[in-house]
Scaffold this motif. Structure first.
Motif, PDB file in Angstrom:
ATOM      1  N   SER A 165      -1.135  -2.754   4.523  1.00  0.00           N
ATOM      2  CA  SER A 165       0.080  -2.368   3.816  1.00  0.00           C
ATOM      3  C   SER A 165       0.428  -3.388   2.752  1.00  0.00           C
ATOM      4  N   ALA A 215       4.143   0.358   1.264  1.00  0.00           N
ATOM      5  CA  ALA A 215       3.098   1.368   1.127  1.00  0.00           C
ATOM      6  C   ALA A 215       1.948   1.011   2.054  1.00  0.00           C
ATOM      7  N   THR A 216       1.357   2.026   2.684  1.00  0.00           N
ATOM      8  CA  THR A 216       0.290   1.807   3.661  1.00  0.00           C
ATOM      9  C   THR A 216      -0.915   2.667   3.318  1.00  0.00           C
ATOM     10  N   ALA A 274       1.230   9.259  -4.373  1.00  0.00           N
ATOM     11  CA  ALA A 274       1.253   8.831  -2.974  1.00  0.00           C
ATOM     12  C   ALA A 274       2.304   9.650  -2.227  1.00  0.00           C
ATOM     13  N   GLU A 334       9.064   5.147   2.694  1.00  0.00           N
ATOM     14  CA  GLU A 334       7.873   4.346   2.504  1.00  0.00           C
ATOM     15  C   GLU A 334       6.788   5.250   1.932  1.00  0.00           C
ATOM     16  N   LEU A 335       5.713   4.644   1.417  1.00  0.00           N
ATOM     17  CA  LEU A 335       4.621   5.390   0.799  1.00  0.00           C
ATOM     18  C   LEU A 335       3.383   5.351   1.684  1.00  0.00           C
ATOM     19  N   THR A 336       2.607   6.417   1.624  1.00  0.00           N
ATOM     20  CA  THR A 336       1.287   6.467   2.253  1.00  0.00           C
ATOM     21  C   THR A 336       0.266   6.818   1.189  1.00  0.00           C
ATOM     22  N   PHE A 337      -0.718   5.946   0.974  1.00  0.00           N
ATOM     23  CA  PHE A 337      -1.770   6.210  -0.002  1.00  0.00           C
ATOM     24  C   PHE A 337      -2.755   7.236   0.563  1.00  0.00           C
ATOM     25  N   THR A 386      -4.191   9.279  -4.631  1.00  0.00           N
ATOM     26  CA  THR A 386      -3.436   8.140  -5.157  1.00  0.00           C
ATOM     27  C   THR A 386      -4.246   7.408  -6.226  1.00  0.00           C
TER      28      THR A 386
END
Length: 630
Positions: A232, A244-245, A269, A286-289, A293
């Motif tokens: 992250s 972001a993870t 993302a 929060e973001l998830t790649f 992305t």
């Protein structure tokens, strides 16, 4: 001014979108041509032909070198040492494959009076590698600019880069999926940006420009139904921060691209609700790649702030409850060895590795700070190093302590003003100073030799010295007996989300409980203590406020249990209150003036408490008696 002869032939054999950090020395052999849509607000950039003395290639300069072009420090025949760049291929006119490099950073070596070497025309760039390696014959019109096609035959005019092709150079971007290397440098017009604070799951077309302020190590998990890896990053712009993870498939692609301290354009993302147990940032999302992305390095970093800290002096740790997450800036005074422990509530075959540091700061306190796992094993800084810890957890094991959780980070010798001031103080004064400690007796408010005489007060002294009456809070230790507990209202309904603790409101229609901060609904709340007790000693008494941690110690059970007893079993509830009354304890307290409805009063809050250690208390009283002996 020697050029990197033969390097362009090697560059043209690279994969499309490849990022290179090996320096190469090239010469500008054409006039520099500006491009970019200024009317749309895009920054001015320049392109040119570059040579290594044998071959030539189109070179796009970054925005931050535009000023050097304006000042004629970069012009025709200037030699540049290109520090890093991205190689890109694109079809030009007549479907001919064109090659060019997008420069990330470069420095001026000098400017020659003429072209160095005998570079071939760009029209030969599609030749086979064997032909590239063959000796080249000098060509006519060597000094002719590749951007003056009116002086070239019509066929070569397209080969060198016609206006129809070069006008699209700024539209070409290196592939964002060239995993295993640096992020491609963004070229072309600046995208329309979206502030981090406005990201939400209902808006999926956005691009942020953010600085990576923290980057975790790659971590693995292995559960019965899943396994994988993740890492992250924390992203910061001038509007806020977000975590972001990247999971399993994206780890290899994105981990090498994202570097702490650099600025990137990021888009596509997934925006999800944040999980507070994994982040300390003030953001509900929060973001998830994922596969879509895109990450591109941004050269123009003006307006993107550096990492932000909120440093807490070590002397003020008692202001923060156990489990609080804070930032500290400190000097490493001592470094312990690696040790293995078995978790108290975990399986006996599971081992945890830790390393304990002793850290100090200008407030005059030293604290034990624990590193775990990979951070402990890889710690290699010497003594007297300055470290900025962000997201570190406050503990009270044997007194106030600090522990670096997986969501926290440490930055060695950060280039910030606070660190420079701390270094100057430590080198001139702090290295030979004596520091106070949060040992068990002093920090836990125990009585005995560990309690400093100027900290241990009587109730009369608290009143006569007007503790808490100034703008700053006062801290003191007092030994007293709980003589009354205000039990009519012991607890409040709190949000059930971890680390939230905000008051939850019951919906009279549905019977559900809702937290406005988390925007979540629960069937039942998590009750937390908040009540007042009257504590007395031989000189007087005071009302003191208790919060959840102190309430659990005093009542001997969680607040939810006391609320249940209060609603269902009056006798059992009253028995619990009676058992908690008339206990003699040693209290560590905080006194602070508070104003409400134009009325100012001193509120005393119990920060910690422990039973009296009568052996240590006897020794303390004996020393006190001896001090008055003639």
């Amino acid at each position: 001014m020697e050029l990197s002869t033969g390097e362009i032939a090697k560059i043209k054999m690279l994969d499309n979108g490849c990022s290179v950090t090996t320096p190469v020395t090239l010469q500008v052999i054409s006039n520099l041509q500006p491009f970019g849509n200024q009317n749309a607000g895009a920054p001015l950039r320049f392109r040119c032909m570059a040579s290594d003395g044998e071959q030539s290639i189109v070179m796009v300069l970054p925005v931050h070198l535009t000023a050097l072009v304006d000042e004629q420090k970069i012009c025709r025949y200037t030699v540049l040492k290109v520090q890093r760049y991205n190689f890109t291929k694109k079809k030009g006119p007549n479907d001919q494959m064109m090659s060019f490099i997008i420069v990330g950073d470069a420095e001026v070596v000098g400017t020659a009076t003429d072209k160095l070497g005998s570079p071939e025309k760009m029209g030969m760039s599609a030749a086979a590698p064997s032909a590239m390696a063959a000796p080249q014959q000098p060509q006519q019109q060597q000094t002719q600019s590749a951007y003056q096609p009116q002086q070239q035959p019509q066929q070569q005019q397209q080969s060198y880069g016609s206006s129809s092709f070069m006008s699209r150079v700024e539209e070409s971007k290196p592939s964002a999926y060239s995993g295993g290397g640096m992020a491609p440098v963004h070229s072309g017009n600046a995208p329309i940006l979206h502030p981090i604070k406005d990201l939400n799951p209902y808006h999926n077309r956005w691009t942020i420009r953010a600085r990576v302020t923290q980057k975790s190590a790659i971590k693995s998990w292995n559960k019965p139904n899943s396994q994988g890896r993740l890492f992250s990053v924390n992203l910061l712009d001038d509007s806020g921060e977000i975590r972001a993870t990247a999971f399993t498939q994206q780890v290899d692609r994105l981990f090498p691209m994202l570097e702490t301290g650099k600025v990137y354009y990021i888009s596509n993302a997934q925006v999800k609700m944040a999980r507070p147990q994994f982040s300390t940032l003030n953001n509900q999302y929060e973001l998830t790649f994922d596969d879509s992305t895109t990450v591109e390095q941004c050269v123009e970093t003006a307006g993107v702030p550096q990492e932000q800290f909120n440093f807490i002096p070590l002397a003020n740790l008692l202001n923060h409850e156990k489990g609080s997450i804070i930032d500290v800036l400190c000097v490493v005074r001592d470094i312990g060895d690696l040790t293995e422990i078995t978790p108290r509530n975990g399986p006996t075959d599971r081992k945890m590795i830790k390393r304990e540091l002793t850290v100090v700061d200008r407030s005059g306190y030293q604290v034990r700070l624990t590193l775990w796992g990979q951070e402990a094993t890889e710690f290699s800084l010497p003594k007297d190093s300055i470290i900025a810890f962000k997201g570190i957890r406050v503990g009270d094991f044997g007194g106030r302590t600090l522990s670096l959780p997986s969501i926290g980070t440490m930055t060695a010798n950060p280039d910030i003003s606070e660190a420079h001031m701390l270094r100057g103080w430590y080198d001139s004064t702090g290295r030979n100073s004596t520091y106070q400690t949060y040992d068990s007796a002093a920090s836990s408010a125990g009585s005995g030799a560990g309690v400093r005489q100027d900290q241990l007060k009587t109730m009369a002294q608290v009143r006569d010295e007007n503790l808490g009456g100034s703008d700053q809070p006062d801290y003191f230790t007092v030994k007293g007996t709980v003589v009354f507990i205000r039990s009519s209202s012991l607890a409040y309904p709190a949000c059930a989300s971890p680390d939230c603790n905000k008051k939850a409101i019951e919906d009279s229609m549905s019977g559900q409980w809702r937290c406005e901060k988390c925007e979540r609904t629960f069937a039942t709340p998590d009750y937390r203590y908040i009540f007042s007790v009257n504590v007395s000693d031989e000189t007087g008494h005071n009302w003191m406020q208790c919060f959840n941690e102190i309430g659990e110690k005093l009542m001997g059970c969680p607040a939810s249990e006391m609320v249940r007893l209060q609603q269902t079993d009056d006798a059992a509830f009253n028995r619990k209150v009676t058992e908690a009354t008339f206990q003699e304890m040693v209290f560590r307290c905080r006194a602070k003036s508070e104003t409400f409805n134009d009325n100012t009063r001193v509120r005393i809050t119990i920060m910690n408490m422990n039973p009296v250690d009568y052996v240590a208390e006897s020794r303390r009283l004996n020393k006190l008696i001896e001090s008055f002996s003639i």
